[in-house]
Motif scaffolding. Sequence first.
Motif, PDB file in Angstrom:
ATOM      1  N   LYS A   3       0.824  -1.206   0.000  1.00 41.66           N
ATOM      2  CA  LYS A   3       0.000   0.000   0.000  1.00 41.66           C
ATOM      3  C   LYS A   3       0.860   1.259   0.000  1.00 41.66           C
ATOM      4  O   LYS A   3       0.516   2.254  -0.623  1.00 41.66           O
ATOM      5  N   THR A   6       1.694   1.753  -3.450  1.00 46.30           N
ATOM      6  CA  THR A   6       0.588   2.366  -4.198  1.00 46.30           C
ATOM      7  C   THR A   6       0.657   3.887  -4.077  1.00 46.30           C
ATOM      8  O   THR A   6       0.497   4.615  -5.062  1.00 46.30           O
ATOM      9  N   ILE A   7       0.929   4.364  -2.851  1.00 42.02           N
ATOM     10  CA  ILE A   7       1.056   5.812  -2.626  1.00 42.02           C
ATOM     11  C   ILE A   7       2.249   6.353  -3.421  1.00 42.02           C
ATOM     12  O   ILE A   7       2.155   7.381  -4.100  1.00 42.02           O
ATOM     13  N   LEU A  86      -8.119   9.465   1.826  1.00 41.20           N
ATOM     14  CA  LEU A  86      -6.990   8.543   2.060  1.00 41.20           C
ATOM     15  C   LEU A  86      -7.065   7.920   3.444  1.00 41.20           C
ATOM     16  O   LEU A  86      -6.866   6.714   3.603  1.00 41.20           O
ATOM     17  N   LEU A  87      -7.367   8.760   4.443  1.00 47.43           N
ATOM     18  CA  LEU A  87      -7.301   8.272   5.820  1.00 47.43           C
ATOM     19  C   LEU A  87      -8.471   7.368   6.172  1.00 47.43           C
ATOM     20  O   LEU A  87      -8.435   6.699   7.200  1.00 47.43           O
ATOM     21  N   LYS A  89      -9.272   4.987   4.143  1.00 48.39           N
ATOM     22  CA  LYS A  89      -8.953   3.729   3.468  1.00 48.39           C
ATOM     23  C   LYS A  89      -8.098   2.898   4.425  1.00 48.39           C
ATOM     24  O   LYS A  89      -7.452   3.455   5.317  1.00 48.39           O
ATOM     25  N   PRO A  90      -8.100   1.589   4.253  1.00 47.58           N
ATOM     26  CA  PRO A  90      -7.314   0.764   5.176  1.00 47.58           C
ATOM     27  C   PRO A  90      -5.814   0.933   4.966  1.00 47.58           C
ATOM     28  O   PRO A  90      -5.141   0.059   4.431  1.00 47.58           O
ATOM     29  N   ILE A  91      -5.309   2.079   5.367  1.00 43.51           N
ATOM     30  CA  ILE A  91      -3.889   2.378   5.247  1.00 43.51           C
ATOM     31  C   ILE A  91      -3.551   3.245   6.453  1.00 43.51           C
ATOM     32  O   ILE A  91      -4.372   4.054   6.886  1.00 43.51           O
ATOM     33  N   SER A  92      -2.356   3.034   7.023  1.00 42.15           N
ATOM     34  CA  SER A  92      -2.047   3.787   8.242  1.00 42.15           C
ATOM     35  C   SER A  92      -1.483   5.160   7.875  1.00 42.15           C
ATOM     36  O   SER A  92      -1.006   5.375   6.762  1.00 42.15           O
ATOM     37  N   GLN A  95       2.039   4.855   6.694  1.00 41.51           N
ATOM     38  CA  GLN A  95       2.230   4.405   5.305  1.00 41.51           C
ATOM     39  C   GLN A  95       2.056   5.560   4.329  1.00 41.51           C
ATOM     40  O   GLN A  95       2.770   5.659   3.334  1.00 41.51           O
TER      41      GLN A  95
ATOM     42  N   GLU B  71      -8.084  -0.439  10.917  1.00 41.14           N
ATOM     43  CA  GLU B  71      -7.760  -0.812   9.531  1.00 41.14           C
ATOM     44  C   GLU B  71      -8.751  -1.837   8.996  1.00 41.14           C
ATOM     45  O   GLU B  71      -9.189  -1.766   7.851  1.00 41.14           O
ATOM     46  N   LYS B  74     -12.041  -0.064   8.383  1.00 40.47           N
ATOM     47  CA  LYS B  74     -11.994   0.761   7.173  1.00 40.47           C
ATOM     48  C   LYS B  74     -12.151  -0.079   5.915  1.00 40.47           C
ATOM     49  O   LYS B  74     -12.741   0.372   4.940  1.00 40.47           O
ATOM     50  N   PHE B  98      -6.343   3.151  -8.270  1.00 42.56           N
ATOM     51  CA  PHE B  98      -5.607   3.567  -7.073  1.00 42.56           C
ATOM     52  C   PHE B  98      -6.397   3.221  -5.805  1.00 42.56           C
ATOM     53  O   PHE B  98      -5.879   2.608  -4.867  1.00 42.56           O
ATOM     54  N   GLU B 101      -6.527  -0.521  -5.161  1.00 41.15           N
ATOM     55  CA  GLU B 101      -5.292  -1.037  -4.555  1.00 41.15           C
ATOM     56  C   GLU B 101      -5.231  -0.703  -3.075  1.00 41.15           C
ATOM     57  O   GLU B 101      -4.845  -1.541  -2.263  1.00 41.15           O
ATOM     58  N   GLN B 103      -7.676  -0.293  -1.153  1.00 42.55           N
ATOM     59  CA  GLN B 103      -8.668  -1.098  -0.439  1.00 42.55           C
ATOM     60  C   GLN B 103      -8.272  -2.563  -0.392  1.00 42.55           C
ATOM     61  O   GLN B 103      -8.979  -3.379   0.194  1.00 42.55           O
TER      62      GLN B 103
END
Lengths: 240, 309
Positions: A3, A6-7, A86-87, A89-92, A95, B71, B74, B98, B101, B103
């Motif tokens: 992830k 991805t960023i 963004l925040l 989404k399941p991403i810390s 990250q 997480e 989410k 994007f 990915e 998700q």
Amino acid sequence: MSKTWTIVRRELQSFFDSLTAYIMLVAFLGFSGFFTWISGNDIFFIGQASLQSFFSIAYWTLFLFIPALTMRQLAEENKTGTLEMLLTKPISDWQIVFGKFLSTLILIVIALFLTFPYYFTVWSLGPIDHGAVILGYVGLILMSSAYISIGLFASSVTNNQIVAFLLALIIGIFFHVIFGVLASSLTGAAGSVFDYLSMSTHFSAISRGVIDSRDIIYFLSIVVMGLMGSEASLAKRNLN
Amino acid sequence: MDIIVEKVTKLYGAQKAVDNISFKVNTGEVLGFLGPNGAGKTTTMKAITCFLAPNEGDITVGGLSVRENPEKVKSLIGYLPESNPLYQEMQVVDYLAFVAELQGVPKEQIPGRIREMIKICGLSGEKSKNIRELSKGYKQRVGLAQALIHDPEVLVLDEPTTGLDPNQIAEIRDLIRKIGKEKTVILSSHILAEVEATCDRILIISNGRIVANGTPAELRMRAHGDEILKVKIGGGEPEDIFIALEDLETVRSIAIMDNSPEYFEVHSHENENSARPIFEMCAENNWYIEELTPVETRLEDIFREVTMN
């Protein structure tokens, strides 16, 4: 990790789509090429097969260009609200910050990679200290990492890109110049503290071909502090 | 997947944006969040989507707490924020890839999911345009597509139909109803007709507190138990009819409608029904009923009633 990647990919794409990357590359190569080969204290003037003059130019050009790259990264997301997207989404937070840091670092590495012809040219002119050249590049990358993390932090505390740019330059100028000036005008413990804090102390040590764990620790601790500061300002939404 | 909001309080400085609210949304339910501006709708949604952590209380989505497993939570939620933030410089398909990915949609499924979203949200003509070039309605569809891309169990939509034209609104409502059959949907709005048309249950929130909670029908019952009939009677003088209506035992009050004087609005006493007495009255006097319509209390009235104090 995927992830974060991805960023990184999106940020790089945005650098190239918005022409920022091209402008930065052309300007960086133009400035450093001009001062390395054509004007002033250039390589021919020094008369040694060394890239010292390039490194001391890049030391300044990167200092000025990096805030222009990082100023957008969190400030704009904050302003347009995409940070909320963004925040959620399941991403810390980490990250996101690290991905943005890495994307800018990759762009800088690309810029430095494009200066390799300088290296080969100088090599063909005379005997060159390969170790010093490699460490010079390592030093530039370490210094860039430090300024990228400072720039990201500046970008995370505001939603105005100009403020982020200026703030990054103001924080940066302390490390770049002011601590060094203070170190030379002060004696004793204070002097050596400022000497340790000054970017040029560590950069010139590395680019001369001497690498010490204290220099590495210095750069890495600025990077870690900058990134943690950025992460903290993302988490600030939950403070009252 | 159930959502349980338990005693959640969220402060902005000293101000309580959300004040100790608790509610539950069941699987396959579409919950409408109604409230005046600044009531705390968006804040509650941000807390459910783990953007803001509540100061007190907890929220669980499918048994997972937003405090302990943000997480995981989410990844179960598809969220369309109120301002519909999008990366303006990206192409629609790139943006959806994007988000997919992020998700965690498996790589080999991403192209298929994007195709499906483009079909569902009607974006096929716009898919390779930059988001900047899209009209507001199409941007809203992109926002919806990114919320749905990972086929989430829970959908949180903050004012999903703002900026859409009536046809698009109808399409989006259909889509929400369709999704709401299997998934859990929370949507906020201040358009009452929209909530009424799409939601199984309505939650009215005002000043950070829940002031009403129930199906549209229940809310109507609660607000006005009394029957109101709109009557038009022919064959007699309006004055006589008015007096005769007033004499009926079940009738509490009568109003003459401002814009059409031949219509009477008959309010009955509590738990009384006036239709039969009116019919008998007409039969006695040789009048005839031209029109008799029960007046439903509008959701607007309920809304105003519970949020004005």
